[in-house]
Design an enzyme around this catalytic site. Structure first.
Site, PDB file in Angstrom:
ATOM      1  N   ASP A 138       0.892  -1.147  -0.070  1.00 55.06           N
ATOM      2  CA  ASP A 138       0.023   0.126   0.028  1.00 55.06           C
ATOM      3  C   ASP A 138       0.783   1.127   0.118  1.00 55.06           C
ATOM      4  OD1 ASP A 138      -2.314  -1.764   0.323  1.00 55.06           O
ATOM      5  OD2 ASP A 138      -1.476  -1.993   2.473  1.00 55.06           O
ATOM      6  N   HIS A 196      -4.909  -3.195   6.808  1.00 56.56           N
ATOM      7  CA  HIS A 196      -4.640  -3.318   5.404  1.00 56.56           C
ATOM      8  C   HIS A 196      -6.122  -3.871   5.015  1.00 56.56           C
ATOM      9  CE1 HIS A 196      -3.466  -4.924   1.626  1.00 56.56           C
ATOM     10  NE2 HIS A 196      -4.069  -5.861   1.874  1.00 56.56           N
TER      11      HIS A 196
HETATM   12  P1  NDP Z   1      -2.021 -15.368  -3.691  1.00 54.61           P
HETATM   13  O1  NDP Z   1      -0.836 -16.143  -3.323  1.00 54.61           O
HETATM   14  O2  NDP Z   1      -2.281 -14.629  -4.758  1.00 54.61           O
HETATM   15  O3  NDP Z   1      -2.556 -14.710  -2.456  1.00 54.61           O
HETATM   16  C1  NDP Z   1      -2.402 -15.342  -0.908  1.00 54.61           C
HETATM   17  C2  NDP Z   1      -2.947 -14.232  -0.130  1.00 54.61           C
HETATM   18  O4  NDP Z   1      -2.190 -12.893  -0.317  1.00 54.61           O
HETATM   19  C3  NDP Z   1      -4.293 -14.018  -0.014  1.00 54.61           C
HETATM   20  O5  NDP Z   1      -4.823 -13.997   1.583  1.00 54.61           O
HETATM   21  C4  NDP Z   1      -4.656 -12.684  -0.722  1.00 54.61           C
HETATM   22  O6  NDP Z   1      -5.510 -12.039  -0.045  1.00 54.61           O
HETATM   23  C5  NDP Z   1      -3.248 -11.902  -0.242  1.00 54.61           C
HETATM   24  N1  NDP Z   1      -2.993 -10.928  -1.561  1.00 54.61           N
HETATM   25  C6  NDP Z   1      -3.227 -11.043  -2.628  1.00 54.61           C
HETATM   26  N2  NDP Z   1      -2.593 -10.104  -3.236  1.00 54.61           N
HETATM   27  C7  NDP Z   1      -2.384  -9.235  -2.349  1.00 54.61           C
HETATM   28  C8  NDP Z   1      -2.015  -7.949  -2.261  1.00 54.61           C
HETATM   29  N3  NDP Z   1      -1.918  -7.053  -3.689  1.00 54.61           N
HETATM   30  N4  NDP Z   1      -1.603  -7.330  -1.214  1.00 54.61           N
HETATM   31  C9  NDP Z   1      -1.886  -7.994   0.135  1.00 54.61           C
HETATM   32  N5  NDP Z   1      -2.038  -9.346  -0.002  1.00 54.61           N
HETATM   33  C10 NDP Z   1      -2.557  -9.929  -1.140  1.00 54.61           C
HETATM   34  O7  NDP Z   1      -3.363 -16.616  -3.680  1.00 54.61           O
HETATM   35  P2  NDP Z   1      -3.387 -17.981  -4.247  1.00 54.61           P
HETATM   36  O8  NDP Z   1      -4.760 -18.200  -4.461  1.00 54.61           O
HETATM   37  O9  NDP Z   1      -2.594 -18.023  -5.720  1.00 54.61           O
HETATM   38  O10 NDP Z   1      -2.497 -18.763  -3.208  1.00 54.61           O
HETATM   39  C11 NDP Z   1      -2.819 -19.070  -2.070  1.00 54.61           C
HETATM   40  C12 NDP Z   1      -1.955 -20.189  -1.775  1.00 54.61           C
HETATM   41  O11 NDP Z   1      -2.544 -20.303  -0.307  1.00 54.61           O
HETATM   42  C13 NDP Z   1      -2.070 -21.373  -2.363  1.00 54.61           C
HETATM   43  O12 NDP Z   1      -0.939 -21.926  -2.841  1.00 54.61           O
HETATM   44  C14 NDP Z   1      -3.154 -22.346  -1.475  1.00 54.61           C
HETATM   45  O13 NDP Z   1      -2.803 -23.709  -1.594  1.00 54.61           O
HETATM   46  C15 NDP Z   1      -2.558 -21.920  -0.168  1.00 54.61           C
HETATM   47  N6  NDP Z   1      -3.416 -22.049   0.897  1.00 54.61           N
HETATM   48  C16 NDP Z   1      -2.987 -22.172   2.018  1.00 54.61           C
HETATM   49  C17 NDP Z   1      -3.613 -22.649   3.298  1.00 54.61           C
HETATM   50  C18 NDP Z   1      -2.988 -22.937   4.482  1.00 54.61           C
HETATM   51  O14 NDP Z   1      -1.952 -22.421   4.705  1.00 54.61           O
HETATM   52  N7  NDP Z   1      -3.681 -23.710   5.166  1.00 54.61           N
HETATM   53  C19 NDP Z   1      -5.114 -22.533   3.307  1.00 54.61           C
HETATM   54  C20 NDP Z   1      -5.432 -22.073   1.903  1.00 54.61           C
HETATM   55  C21 NDP Z   1      -4.750 -21.835   0.759  1.00 54.61           C
HETATM   56  P3  NDP Z   1      -6.978 -11.637  -1.050  1.00 54.61           P
HETATM   57  O15 NDP Z   1      -7.459 -13.049  -1.342  1.00 54.61           O
HETATM   58  O16 NDP Z   1      -7.718 -10.767   0.012  1.00 54.61           O
HETATM   59  O17 NDP Z   1      -6.277 -10.996  -2.331  1.00 54.61           O
END
Ligand code: NDP
Length: 333
Positions: free
Chosen positions: A162, A190
Site C-alpha cells: 500500500d 490493510h
Molecule cells: P495468492 O498467493 O495470490 O494470495 C495469498 C494471500 O495474499 C491471500 O490472502 C491474498 O488476499 C493475499 N494478497 C493477494 N494480493 C495481495 C496484495 N496485493 N496485497 C496484499 N495481500 C494480497 O493466492 P493464491 O490463491 O494463488 O494462493 C494461495 C495459496 O495459499 C495457495 O497456494 C493455497 O494452496 C494456499 N493456501 C494455504 C492454506 C494454508 O496454509 N492452510 C489455506 C488456503 C490456501 P486476498 O485474497 O484478499 O487478495
C-alpha cells in the site's frame, strides 16, 4: 579468509500460490537478505497444492541459485516451521462469493491458530513472522496469540505494498521520480479503510501538500485509488497482484533486517498505544530499525484532525475484526 555465513532458514506458506511463485525466486536470488547470505527454503503447502509445489521446487533447482542451500517441501507444519528464522505466512483461504467477512475471519483464523502453535513449538525463539494472507492484521494477531513463547514484537503484517502504491501515485501526480517521495506512512488496517498519510509525506524537500495543492484530489482521488488498486489490477490483468505483493514482502523483510538510514516505512506491528492507537492490536505504523536491528515506532509525527479521524476509523475496524474472530475461535484478549 572469507567467513562462511550460516543459511537463514525461511518458511513460506502458500508456497505454490501466485505470490509464492513470485516471491521464492527473489528470496533465493539474494534480494531479501543480500548477495552473500545463503538461504534455506521451507516450502509449505496444503495437501492439494503439493503437486504444484513440486514443480515450483524443480524450477528453483533449475535456477541453480548459488545462495540456495536447501529446499524442504511439506504440508506438515511441524516440519515446515522447524528451526526457521523467518516465517512468511502468505497462504490463506480466499473469500468466495456469498461468504461473509465474519466467515472468512473464522476460517482463516483457524488456519492461523494452527500456524501460530506450530511456530511456537518448532521455530527458533528468535523467529520473525510476516503475515500476508488476508485479513492479514487479524490473522497476524491470531498467530501471535497462539505463539505465547515468541515475543509479540516478532510479529508483523504487510502494508508495504500500500505504501509503495501510494508513493507511485503521488510521484506520478507531481511528475517526479518515485524516489523523491518519502515519509509516507500507511496507517491502520490493510483494508480499504487504511490511511496513506499524505500530510506528513515529502516530495523532494517540500511537503507533499505544498507540491500537490489540490487537497480534494488527495482526499477524494488519491486515498481511494490506493485503497482500490488491488481491484484495478484484477480488472486489468484478470488476476490479482502477485509480483508487486511479493516485491513488498521482500521490501518489508529487507528493511526489518537493515538499520534505517533514511526513510521510515509502514509495517503492521503490535500497538502499545502509540499515536492514540488501541493497545494490543496489530496496526500499521511508521517503523525505523536501529543499528542493532531493533525496530521502533517513529515518534513525533504530527497528525492532522482529518488523519486522526481516518486512522481511528481503520483501527475501529480492527477492534471489530478482533472481536468477531476471537469470539469464533474462543480466544481471550
Ligand atoms: P495468492 O498467493 O495470490 O494470495 C495469498 C494471500 O495474499 C491471500 O490472502 C491474498 O488476499 C493475499 N494478497 C493477494 N494480493 C495481495 C496484495 N496485493 N496485497 C496484499 N495481500 C494480497 O493466492 P493464491 O490463491 O494463488 O494462493 C494461495 C495459496 O495459499 C495457495 O497456494 C493455497 O494452496 C494456499 N493456501 C494455504 C492454506 C494454508 O496454509 N492452510 C489455506 C488456503 C490456501 P486476498 O485474497 O484478499 O487478495
Amino acid at each position: 579468509m572469507i567467513m562462511k555465513k550460516n543459511p537463514i532458514r525461511v518458511a513460506v506458506t502458500g508456497a505454490a500460490g501466485n505470490i509464492g511463485y513470485a516471491l521464492l525466486f527473489r528470496i533465493a536470488s539474494g534480494a531479501m537478505f543480500g548477495p552473500d547470505q545463503p538461504v534455506a527454503l521451507n516450502l509449505i503447502e496444503i495437501e492439494p497444492g503439493m503437486g504444484a509445489l513440486k514443480g515450483v521446487a524443480m524450477e528453483l533447482d533449475d535456477c541453480a541459485f548459488p545462495l540456495l542451500t536447501e529446499i524442504v517441501q511439506t504440508s506438515d507444519l511441524s516440519v515446515g516451521f522447524k528451526d526457521v528464522d523467518w516465517a512468511l505466512l502468505v497462504g490463506s483461504v480466499p473469500r468466495k462469493q456469498g461468504m461473509e467477512r465474519a466467515d472468512l475471519l473464522g476460517i482463516n483464523g483457524k488456519v492461523f491458530v494452527g500456524q501460530g502453535k506450530a511456530i511456537n513449538e518448532n521455530a527458533k525463539p528468535s523467529v520473525r513472522v510476516v503475515v500476508v494472507g488476508n485479513p492479514c492484521n487479524t490473522n497476524c494477531l491470531i498467530a501471535m496469540k497462539s505463539a505465547p513463547n515468541i515475543p509479540d514484537e516478532q510479529f508483523f503484517a504487510m502494508t508495504r505494498l500500500d505504501e509503495n502504491r501510494a508513493k507511485t501515485q503521488l510521484a506520478q501526480k507531481a511528475g517526479v521520480a518515485v524516489k523523491e517521495v518519502s515519509g509516507l506512512c500507511v496507517w491502520g488496517n490493510h483494508s480499504p479503510t487504511m490511511f496513506p498519510d499524505f500530510y506528513n509525506t515529502k516530495i523532494g524537500r517540500q511537503k507533499a501538500t505544498a507540491v500537490i495543492t489540490d487537497e480534494a484530489w488527495l482526499k477524494d482521488t488519491f486515498v481511494p485509488t490506493v485503497g482500490q488498486r488491488g481491484k484495478a489490477i484484477i480488472d486489468a490483468r484478470g488476476a490479482s497482484s502477485a509480483a508487486s505483493a511479493a516485491n513488498a514482502v521482500v521490501d518489508t523483510v529487507r528493511d526489518l533486517v537493515t538499520p534505517t538510514r533514511g526513510d521510515y516505512h509502514s509495517v503492521c506491528v503490535i500497538s502499545r498505544g502509540e499515536y492514540g492507537t488501541p493497545s494490543g492490536i496489530i496496526t500499521s505504523l511508521p517503523i525505523k530499525v536501529d543499528a542493532v536491528g531493533k525496530w521502533r515506532v517513529v515518534e513525533g509525527l504530527r497528525l492532522t484532525d482529518y488523519a486522526k479521524e481516518q486512522i481511528a476509523k481503520s483501527n475501529e475496524e480492527l477492534l471489530e475484526e478482533r472481536k468477531v474472530a476471537f469470539g469464533q475461535l474462543g480466544l481471550s484478549l
